[in-house]
Write a protein that holds these residues in place. Sequence first.
Motif, PDB file in Angstrom:
ATOM      1  N   VAL A 138       0.838  -1.202   0.000  1.00 34.64           N
ATOM      2  CA  VAL A 138       0.000   0.000   0.000  1.00 34.64           C
ATOM      3  C   VAL A 138       0.873   1.251   0.000  1.00 34.64           C
ATOM      4  N   VAL A 139       1.896   1.270   0.838  1.00 37.17           N
ATOM      5  CA  VAL A 139       2.804   2.421   0.900  1.00 37.17           C
ATOM      6  C   VAL A 139       3.517   2.602  -0.436  1.00 37.17           C
ATOM      7  N   GLN A 140       3.999   1.508  -1.013  1.00 28.97           N
ATOM      8  CA  GLN A 140       4.698   1.584  -2.294  1.00 28.97           C
ATOM      9  C   GLN A 140       3.775   2.112  -3.382  1.00 28.97           C
ATOM     10  N   THR A 141       2.552   1.667  -3.416  1.00 26.51           N
ATOM     11  CA  THR A 141       1.589   2.134  -4.411  1.00 26.51           C
ATOM     12  C   THR A 141       1.304   3.625  -4.222  1.00 26.51           C
ATOM     13  N   ALA A 142       1.092   4.039  -2.987  1.00 28.81           N
ATOM     14  CA  ALA A 142       0.814   5.452  -2.713  1.00 28.81           C
ATOM     15  C   ALA A 142       1.990   6.337  -3.115  1.00 28.81           C
ATOM     16  N   LEU A 143       3.206   5.926  -2.771  1.00 30.82           N
ATOM     17  CA  LEU A 143       4.383   6.712  -3.142  1.00 30.82           C
ATOM     18  C   LEU A 143       4.568   6.767  -4.656  1.00 30.82           C
ATOM     19  N   THR A 144       4.267   5.677  -5.336  1.00 33.28           N
ATOM     20  CA  THR A 144       4.374   5.656  -6.785  1.00 33.28           C
ATOM     21  C   THR A 144       3.400   6.650  -7.407  1.00 33.28           C
ATOM     22  N   LEU A 145       2.174   6.677  -6.905  1.00 32.79           N
ATOM     23  CA  LEU A 145       1.175   7.610  -7.429  1.00 32.79           C
ATOM     24  C   LEU A 145       1.577   9.061  -7.170  1.00 32.79           C
ATOM     25  N   VAL A 146       2.036   9.353  -5.974  1.00 33.17           N
ATOM     26  CA  VAL A 146       2.458  10.718  -5.651  1.00 33.17           C
ATOM     27  C   VAL A 146       3.667  11.102  -6.502  1.00 33.17           C
ATOM     28  N   ASN A 147       4.597  10.173  -6.685  1.00 33.76           N
ATOM     29  CA  ASN A 147       5.783  10.437  -7.481  1.00 33.76           C
ATOM     30  C   ASN A 147       5.401  10.754  -8.932  1.00 33.76           C
ATOM     31  N   LYS A 148       4.464  10.021  -9.497  1.00 35.38           N
ATOM     32  CA  LYS A 148       4.010  10.282 -10.863  1.00 35.38           C
ATOM     33  C   LYS A 148       3.326  11.638 -10.973  1.00 35.38           C
ATOM     34  N   ALA A 149       2.589  12.018  -9.946  1.00 35.56           N
ATOM     35  CA  ALA A 149       1.903  13.307  -9.957  1.00 35.56           C
ATOM     36  C   ALA A 149       2.896  14.461  -9.894  1.00 35.56           C
ATOM     37  N   GLY A 150       4.029  14.257  -9.238  1.00 33.00           N
ATOM     38  CA  GLY A 150       5.020  15.323  -9.069  1.00 33.00           C
ATOM     39  C   GLY A 150       5.952  15.502 -10.238  1.00 33.00           C
ATOM     40  N   VAL A 151       5.955  14.554 -11.169  1.00 35.78           N
ATOM     41  CA  VAL A 151       6.899  14.625 -12.283  1.00 35.78           C
ATOM     42  C   VAL A 151       6.485  15.626 -13.306  1.00 35.78           C
TER      43      VAL A 151
END
Length: 137
Positions: free
Chosen positions: A124-137
Amino acid sequence: MPDRGLAANVCGEQVRLALLEARPAGLTARQLVAATGLSLYHVRKGILYIREVSAMANHTPLIWTYAGGYAFASSPDDWIAYECSRLRTELTRIGRFLSATVAPHAALTPEEEWIKLVLGQLNVVQTALTLVNKAGV
């Protein structure tokens, strides 16, 4: 040499004031030692205090860059760049932890309650960080 018993809030306030005076530029840890007269140990203690307490209390986002060291940046672009960098770092660390430790453990004992809990939460943490990371790019 200052006493090792200096309170974290004292170290933090001295480091905070030095960073405010240097604004908008940043200061490396060694420059903070020179600016505050504290030891490197106390400067690190002060940075930790700023991260845990003072940055939020004073609404001064603390960032760190290779080029400038620690700084209270005033630009949201600087905050976002630092946050994206930290998110990528944490995402990499969690991914490596999952692949090197958790996944082999899960393969050996798939029915163990502990590993089910850890695997579920970290995914869950990995998925959330991946989504936030994609949004910040």
